[in-house]
Design a protein around this motif. Structure first.
Motif, PDB file in Angstrom:
ATOM      1  N   LEU A  28      -8.417   5.335 -15.590  1.00  0.00           N
ATOM      2  CA  LEU A  28      -8.290   3.895 -15.390  1.00  0.00           C
ATOM      3  C   LEU A  28      -8.113   3.581 -13.913  1.00  0.00           C
ATOM      4  N   THR A  29      -8.768   2.509 -13.457  1.00  0.00           N
ATOM      5  CA  THR A  29      -8.444   1.935 -12.156  1.00  0.00           C
ATOM      6  C   THR A  29      -8.283   0.440 -12.340  1.00  0.00           C
ATOM      7  N   ASP A  47       0.847  -1.195   0.000  1.00  0.00           N
ATOM      8  CA  ASP A  47       0.000   0.000   0.000  1.00  0.00           C
ATOM      9  C   ASP A  47       0.886   1.250   0.000  1.00  0.00           C
ATOM     10  N   PHE A  48       1.442   1.544  -1.151  1.00  0.00           N
ATOM     11  CA  PHE A  48       2.305   2.708  -1.333  1.00  0.00           C
ATOM     12  C   PHE A  48       1.615   3.986  -0.874  1.00  0.00           C
ATOM     13  N   GLN A  64      -4.124  -4.938  -9.609  1.00  0.00           N
ATOM     14  CA  GLN A  64      -3.928  -3.828  -8.693  1.00  0.00           C
ATOM     15  C   GLN A  64      -2.684  -4.066  -7.835  1.00  0.00           C
ATOM     16  N   ASP A  65      -1.570  -3.405  -8.195  1.00  0.00           N
ATOM     17  CA  ASP A  65      -0.325  -3.574  -7.439  1.00  0.00           C
ATOM     18  C   ASP A  65      -0.451  -3.053  -6.017  1.00  0.00           C
ATOM     19  N   LYS A  69      -2.836  -2.138  -3.022  1.00  0.00           N
ATOM     20  CA  LYS A  69      -4.190  -2.495  -2.595  1.00  0.00           C
ATOM     21  C   LYS A  69      -4.872  -1.329  -1.878  1.00  0.00           C
ATOM     22  N   HIS A  70      -4.917  -0.215  -2.575  1.00  0.00           N
ATOM     23  CA  HIS A  70      -5.551   1.021  -2.098  1.00  0.00           C
ATOM     24  C   HIS A  70      -6.167   1.635  -3.352  1.00  0.00           C
ATOM     25  N   LEU A  71      -7.441   1.935  -3.309  1.00  0.00           N
ATOM     26  CA  LEU A  71      -8.104   2.509  -4.479  1.00  0.00           C
ATOM     27  C   LEU A  71      -7.308   3.691  -5.011  1.00  0.00           C
ATOM     28  N   HIS A  72      -7.025   3.665  -6.297  1.00  0.00           N
ATOM     29  CA  HIS A  72      -6.354   4.785  -6.946  1.00  0.00           C
ATOM     30  C   HIS A  72      -6.779   4.801  -8.405  1.00  0.00           C
TER      31      HIS A  72
END
Length: 116
Positions: free
Chosen positions: A93-94, A11-12, A100-101, A103-106
């Motif tokens: 894009l999401t 989770d960057f 999804q690298d 795991k935090h919505l971006h």
């Protein structure tokens, strides 16, 4: 962070971007949403928009996340409008699941050819 400075967690955004542990080229920053130029851009123009409160992904969001989602998509719309005006085109894009690298919505707002 590894010794080389490359992030190796999952989770960057919660771990690095939102708390400001790495300098970012922000285009929007308020109490709910952060938008910044991607640290390793995949397209010529590549901006990431992220809610500051952890939401796992678009498909795991719940009614309790409504306020943050409204704020997120208002910023996505504004950033996309600017990118479209400046570049002539934009894509939004999401990624989900295995795509999804972090795991935090971006949400990625991008334009131009791939840069890598």
């Amino acid at each position: 962070m590894t010794t080389e400075g490359a992030y190796d967690g999952d989770d960057f955004y919660c771990d690095v971007a939102i708390p400001g542990r790495q300098p970012l080229d922000a285009v929007h920053d308020d109490e709910r949403v952060l938008a910044f130029h991607h640290t390793r851009p995949y397209w010529q123009t590549h901006i990431v928009v992220v809610p500051k409160r952890h939401i796992g992904s678009l498909t795991t969001a719940t009614a309790a996340d409504e306020g943050d989602l409204r704020a997120l998509f208002a910023v996505v719309q504004s950033v996309a409008r600017t990118v479209e005006a400046e570049c002539g085109a934009a894509a939004v894009l999401t990624n989900l699941g295995a795509y999804q690298d972090s795991k935090h919505l971006h949400v990625h707002v991008h334009s131009g050819s791939r840069s890598r």
